[in-house]
Structures are given as C-alpha cells and as structure tokens.
Scaffold this active site. Sequence first.
Site, PDB file in Angstrom:
ATOM      1  CB  VAL A 131     -36.926-154.834 -21.556  1.00  0.00           C
ATOM      2  CG1 VAL A 131     -36.644-155.599 -22.839  1.00  0.00           C
ATOM      3  CG2 VAL A 131     -35.929-153.698 -21.380  1.00  0.00           C
ATOM      4  CB  SER A 132     -40.253-155.432 -17.280  1.00  0.00           C
ATOM      5  OG  SER A 132     -41.369-155.774 -18.081  1.00  0.00           O
ATOM      6  CB  THR A 133     -35.830-155.084 -15.146  1.00  0.00           C
ATOM      7  OG1 THR A 133     -35.240-156.150 -15.900  1.00  0.00           O
ATOM      8  CG2 THR A 133     -37.092-155.603 -14.472  1.00  0.00           C
ATOM      9  CD  GLN A 164     -36.768-157.985 -18.635  1.00  0.00           C
ATOM     10  OE1 GLN A 164     -37.381-156.937 -18.469  1.00  0.00           O
ATOM     11  NE2 GLN A 164     -37.385-159.145 -18.818  1.00  0.00           N
TER      12      GLN A 164
END
Length: 205
Positions: A8-10, A13
């Site tokens: 996931v990007s962050t 998340q």
Amino acid sequence: MRILYTRVSTLEQKTDRQKVNQNNYDVVVEDKVSGAIPFSERNGGKQVFGYAENGILKELHVWEIDRLGRNLRDVLNTIHFFTQKGIRIHFINQGLSTLDQAGKENPIAKMMISVLGIVGEMERNQIRERQLAGIHLAKIKGAYKGRKSGTKEDVLTFLQKTKNKKALELLRKGYKASEAAAIVGIHPNTVTKIKKLGLQSDANQ
C-alpha cells in the site's frame, strides 16, 4: 517457498484486502511505500529478491500488477528477473501467471501484463491531467489561491500535520530522509524541512 507480497502507498492504508488465504503462504511480505519506488529499492522488495537469490523462492503471489510498480518498464524488468530464475509470479485478482505449470513462460500472460500496465499508466496520466486542468480553471475563476503571499505556517502546525508527524517519527527512529519520504508518501524536500525543524524543536525541549 511460496511468498505473498502486498503493498500500500501510505502507513494509514491496510493490506487486508490483498492478504487472500494468507495462511497458504510460507511468508507474507508487506511494503508501505509509493508504487513509484522501484520494486528492487523497497524494503519488502529487497527481502523478496534475497529469497530469490538464495534459490529458495519458487512462487511469488501478488494481488495485482500495480502492486509491483506503477512504471511498466520497472514491472517488466522485475518479472524478467524472476522469470530468468524460473520463479512463477501469480497475480491473484487478474488470474495471470508468468510461467505455466511446466515452468515455461506464458506468452498470453506476458501480453496481458503489458497491456494492463499501459492502460494503468494512461489512466494515471489522465487523472493527473484532469487535476492540473481543474487547478488551472480554479485559478482563472479565483477559487484557487493557495497560501496568501507573505504568510508563514508556524513550525508547530507544520510538524503536526499527519504525514509530517509520521515522517518525523520515522526520522527519530533512524530512517533516512528518502526512506521516510517513500513510506509516508511526501516529497523528499518536505522531509528535509521536517528533519531540520523537528531536530531544532527537539533541541529546544
């Protein structure tokens, strides 16, 4: 060894949706990093490469192609690396496998991966273009002004922003600025500013 790779990007998340039947895998590797970071430069990616180099990785399962990366060339390079070592990559949601049961390269999957990668890049470019067009239109209408000229954001407000605060926490734990930027999903220049102001704040306490 069968590995499930999730990304996931962050930090906020969750990877729960990607962990399908995770108990069926020997290892679950998780990255919380921007998809723009090449697979080989991610902490989790390096871990997977290590298993491959040691000859113990047989299958790598990933939820979707874009979990490997957003850049088609990087994705294809990553797939080529594993293919050369006879390691099968299976994209769960798309039902595609890079190698068939006999260990031979799957030409249909290769074509589909390329097509889906191109479509993904086009969609991201279109989204970016619409965002820029929207900002431009808002500026023309006077609705998008940004911060007023001459005003400054105080240090405490800046450091208390959610992503900035998380980046500072990572820096205090010993992460490099580039690593913190990739994990949190902010520009490296912002992390440099966070590091400077945050350390000054720590020194004054």
